[in-house]
Structures are given as C-alpha cells and as structure tokens.
Design a protein around this motif. Sequence first.
Motif, PDB file in Angstrom:
ATOM      1  N   GLY A 152      12.462 -33.360   4.520  1.00 16.51           N
ATOM      2  CA  GLY A 152      12.569 -32.106   3.783  1.00 16.51           C
ATOM      3  C   GLY A 152      11.662 -32.025   2.582  1.00 16.51           C
ATOM      4  O   GLY A 152      11.834 -31.159   1.720  1.00 16.51           O
ATOM      5  N   ASP A 153      10.653 -32.912   2.497  1.00 19.75           N
ATOM      6  CA  ASP A 153       9.751 -32.937   1.333  1.00 19.75           C
ATOM      7  C   ASP A 153       8.612 -31.937   1.443  1.00 19.75           C
ATOM      8  O   ASP A 153       7.583 -32.077   0.799  1.00 19.75           O
ATOM      9  CB  ASP A 153       9.151 -34.336   1.162  1.00 19.75           C
ATOM     10  N   ILE A 154       8.780 -30.901   2.272  1.00 18.18           N
ATOM     11  CA  ILE A 154       7.696 -29.941   2.452  1.00 18.18           C
ATOM     12  C   ILE A 154       7.921 -28.677   1.636  1.00 18.18           C
ATOM     13  O   ILE A 154       7.199 -27.703   1.768  1.00 18.18           O
ATOM     14  CB  ILE A 154       7.523 -29.579   3.944  1.00 18.18           C
ATOM     15  N   GLY A 155       8.931 -28.712   0.767  1.00 13.13           N
ATOM     16  CA  GLY A 155       9.204 -27.529  -0.040  1.00 13.13           C
ATOM     17  C   GLY A 155       8.250 -27.361  -1.199  1.00 13.13           C
ATOM     18  O   GLY A 155       8.124 -26.279  -1.757  1.00 13.13           O
ATOM     19  N   GLY A 156       7.550 -28.430  -1.574  1.00  8.39           N
ATOM     20  CA  GLY A 156       6.638 -28.353  -2.702  1.00  8.39           C
ATOM     21  C   GLY A 156       5.212 -28.613  -2.268  1.00  8.39           C
ATOM     22  O   GLY A 156       4.883 -28.601  -1.085  1.00  8.39           O
ATOM     23  N   GLU A 157       4.353 -28.869  -3.240  1.00 11.89           N
ATOM     24  CA  GLU A 157       2.953 -29.097  -2.937  1.00 11.89           C
ATOM     25  C   GLU A 157       2.730 -30.524  -2.440  1.00 11.89           C
ATOM     26  O   GLU A 157       3.481 -31.444  -2.751  1.00 11.89           O
ATOM     27  CB  GLU A 157       2.113 -28.836  -4.185  1.00 11.89           C
ATOM     28  N   LEU A 158       1.663 -30.676  -1.658  1.00 17.20           N
ATOM     29  CA  LEU A 158       1.244 -31.973  -1.153  1.00 17.20           C
ATOM     30  C   LEU A 158      -0.194 -32.223  -1.573  1.00 17.20           C
ATOM     31  O   LEU A 158      -0.978 -31.282  -1.697  1.00 17.20           O
ATOM     32  CB  LEU A 158       1.346 -32.022   0.374  1.00 17.20           C
ATOM     33  N   LEU A 159      -0.527 -33.487  -1.787  1.00 14.35           N
ATOM     34  CA  LEU A 159      -1.889 -33.861  -2.131  1.00 14.35           C
ATOM     35  C   LEU A 159      -2.499 -34.669  -0.997  1.00 14.35           C
ATOM     36  O   LEU A 159      -1.817 -35.505  -0.391  1.00 14.35           O
ATOM     37  CB  LEU A 159      -1.934 -34.704  -3.408  1.00 14.35           C
ATOM     38  N   VAL A 160      -3.761 -34.407  -0.728  1.00 10.89           N
ATOM     39  CA  VAL A 160      -4.532 -35.217   0.212  1.00 10.89           C
ATOM     40  C   VAL A 160      -5.742 -35.739  -0.550  1.00 10.89           C
ATOM     41  O   VAL A 160      -6.576 -34.958  -1.017  1.00 10.89           O
ATOM     42  CB  VAL A 160      -5.000 -34.401   1.433  1.00 10.89           C
ATOM     43  N   GLN A 161      -5.806 -37.059  -0.690  1.00 11.32           N
ATOM     44  CA  GLN A 161      -6.917 -37.677  -1.409  1.00 11.32           C
ATOM     45  C   GLN A 161      -7.697 -38.597  -0.479  1.00 11.32           C
ATOM     46  O   GLN A 161      -7.102 -39.293   0.351  1.00 11.32           O
ATOM     47  CB  GLN A 161      -6.412 -38.494  -2.607  1.00 11.32           C
ATOM     48  N   ASP A 162      -9.014 -38.586  -0.609  1.00  8.45           N
ATOM     49  CA  ASP A 162      -9.816 -39.539   0.149  1.00  8.45           C
ATOM     50  C   ASP A 162      -9.371 -40.953  -0.207  1.00  8.45           C
ATOM     51  O   ASP A 162      -9.126 -41.275  -1.383  1.00  8.45           O
ATOM     52  CB  ASP A 162     -11.297 -39.382  -0.188  1.00  8.45           C
ATOM     53  N   LEU A 163      -9.242 -41.800   0.802  1.00  6.86           N
ATOM     54  CA  LEU A 163      -8.865 -43.192   0.578  1.00  6.86           C
ATOM     55  C   LEU A 163     -10.084 -43.960   0.069  1.00  6.86           C
ATOM     56  O   LEU A 163     -11.105 -44.052   0.750  1.00  6.86           O
ATOM     57  CB  LEU A 163      -8.350 -43.824   1.870  1.00  6.86           C
ATOM     58  N   ILE A 164      -9.979 -44.479  -1.132  1.00  2.72           N
ATOM     59  CA  ILE A 164     -11.086 -45.191  -1.775  1.00  2.72           C
ATOM     60  C   ILE A 164     -10.849 -46.689  -1.664  1.00  2.72           C
ATOM     61  O   ILE A 164      -9.763 -47.191  -2.001  1.00  2.72           O
ATOM     62  CB  ILE A 164     -11.204 -44.793  -3.257  1.00  2.72           C
ATOM     63  N   THR A 165     -11.843 -47.410  -1.200  1.00  2.00           N
ATOM     64  CA  THR A 165     -11.744 -48.865  -1.119  1.00  2.00           C
ATOM     65  C   THR A 165     -12.027 -49.467  -2.490  1.00  2.00           C
ATOM     66  O   THR A 165     -13.051 -49.172  -3.123  1.00  2.00           O
ATOM     67  CB  THR A 165     -12.758 -49.427  -0.113  1.00  2.00           C
TER      68      THR A 165
END
Length: 415
Positions: A187-200
């Motif tokens: 149910g964690d889709i009620g707010g905003e989500l972040l997608v960040q490039d995976l940095i090594t």
Amino acid sequence: MIDARKPLRVLVSEGSSTSGREAVTILGAAGHHVEVCDPSRWCLARYSRFVRKFHHCPGLRTDPAGFLRFVEGLLASQHFDVLLPTHEQGFLFTRAEARLKPRVGFALPDFSSYRAVHSKAGFSRLLDRLGLPQPPTRIVASLDELREATRFPSVVKTSIGTASRGVWIVRDVGDLNLALYDLQASGDIGGELLVQDLITGTTEKAQSVFCRGELLGFHAYRQVSAGVGGGEAVKESVSRPAIRGYLEAIGAHLNWHGALSVDVIMPLDSATPLLIDCNPRLVEPMNAYCAGTDLVELLLRLSLGETPAPLAESRAGVRTHLALQALLGSASRDGTRRDVIRECGRIAAGKDPYQGSTEELTPMRLDWPGAVPLAMTAALLLVSPQFASSLARGGFGAHLLDAASIRMIESEGFC
C-alpha cells in the motif's frame, strides 16, 4: 569527553533504534540521569545499566496522539531538563512544539523545515534548488509512471521510509516487477516514489548539529563492511570538507536547529560526493564520540537554550563496529552456522576488519547488560541463520512513522 557540569535529567524518546541505544551510552558515561520511553518492553535500551527508568508507552506509528499525551504526562509529573528525540519522534515533537516547550528543552527546527528533509522527495527537490549533487533522480506518483521512469540499474524508494524500508535495487525487469508487487501489496503507492540511477561507489554518512542555521559540529564516516539491510557493521571516521560544505548550505537555507545527518555515495568514477538521503537526527553517534566529537552533549546544550562554541574537527581513522549488525549481516548473506561462528571468532579476537576497532552498540566493558541482546542474537543465529531477516525486521516497529501516522500528525486539528 565527560562534562564536569551538573548532570541533567534526560528523557530519551525511544530505545529500539541503534541510534537511541548509542545515545544512552554516551549520556550515561557523562553521568546524566537517563530515562527512556518505548512501545517495546524489550527494546535495546532496556539492556543498559545507564537507564534509570523505562516507560512503556503507546507506539508513535500506531497511536501518535496517545504517544504525545504519554510524553506530556511524564513531563507534567516529573522534572526533565531535556527531551532527546533520537529517531522520528522529532517529527511529532516539532509539530507539537507549543505544547512541549513550556515543560522541557529540546533542539529541533520548525515543522516546515523538518518536513522539507524528512520526505525523500522533498529532500531531492531541496538539493535541486540549492544546486547540490545527487544521483540522476526522477520523482513519480504512480506505478505506471514508475515503469516508464525506471532505467536499469536503478534504486526505487518510497518518499517516506527509514532503516532501509521502502528501498529496492532494480537491475532488470524481474527486479522491477518484484518492487512493483511489493509496493502494491504494502500500500506504499499513495505517495511519491523516487527512481535514482544506481551509482557504483562506497557508502558514507555525515552528521551535524546546528544552532539556528550555524554549523557547530560535524562528523563523517565510511562504511568498511555492511551489516543486515545495508547498515554499517564496521565504520571508520573520515575527513570530508566537501560534505561539510553541503551540510552548511542545507542548514543555512533551512535555518536548521538541532541534528541533521545525510547519506552519501562516493562514486568510483568521480571525486564528487553524491547526496542520497537525509535524516533529521543523529544516526549512531558513537563513532563521532570515539573520534573526539560529542554531538550528543552538543545537542543537550542547545536544548537548554545555550549557544555553544563550534567543536573541533573529529579525528580521522577511528574504527568502530556493531557486533550485532555484523552477526546479522553474516547470517543474512546466505550464511551458515559455521559462518556465524567464524564471525564471532573474528570479533572476539579483533581480527580484520575489527582490528583496532571499538564496539559501539553493546560496549560490554562499559555497560555489561549489553551482552544480553548480543548473546541472544548469536544463539538464535546458531539455531538457524535464517532468523537474521526476521530479527532485522523487528527494528521496524511502532517507534517509527508510516504514511498514515504522518498524515495524522500533519492534519489541521492534531495540535
């Protein structure tokens, strides 16, 4: 490190987190009178000789209004000099500042500043406004947008979450589908989500304490080895003037008052540190303490309304460890009983990576009851290393916030 001034009566807002447990050790070693409230009767801080009294209270997550009333009742019935929020209780306390300030001292920014960095999406937007570096980031509001915004490899995060909750590493379509399933199920889709490039790169953390926008104390450490959930099992203090500059800019912009910590990636292919997360509190302050920077004492003085002098830079190269995290981490990585026994042997013998390292979470020579949770954890892992994941989840309890409790605290009629 021990202050010769009169000991203070300190109420610690929770005792379940590693940060809270370490704060108790520092406070107790300085001779302060420490009491703790927590919704778990068997929280980490119960196993400390420095805790004079434990108060079983309602959960912040399950009943924020009841938790606030409980704290107010304690403050009304007995005297405390300082209320020390060691985790997400600061979100509630700054919201209820008008109700609490007449009774006790604490060091927190105003509610709008706290909200700006408590949300991962809010912190990312703040970094953009200030021109501070972070991994390439997309903020989305639905699962469909998440599918479109994700490029591999990425890190998907819920906007609200702590202690590695609500974080998924997605390297391919299978990982993305698993993250989508978890989000829908939780149910964690009620707010905003972040997608960040995976940095090594390597993970580091920095902690700071501000007095009305001025940086007074700073400390940074790098992860030497990981425990369960990506937390630090072994850490080493480092000098990071660039990250100090980032924090100075954030604190000045928000007129920050109190503690502020950030997580950082040091990319392998770049000399520029990237900010990836923020916590409006101190995170595991013992490494700083061992390196000569007592950020907890600094917070106490701010809580009393003082304006302390800035602290000197902490020593680099000071190594500390959390044996509990190390054992859980060893078992969680498909470890066997033999792996757990070997890890216990390395810790006891002080072999690499523990050579020259100080135990920071359960320092048994200083605080012998800390041996109890460590021994119990080792015994459970020897029975079955698979216990590691369930034991780690036990730290995500009622002392933390979730989306529903945040909405309740933010609501117009709450205070």
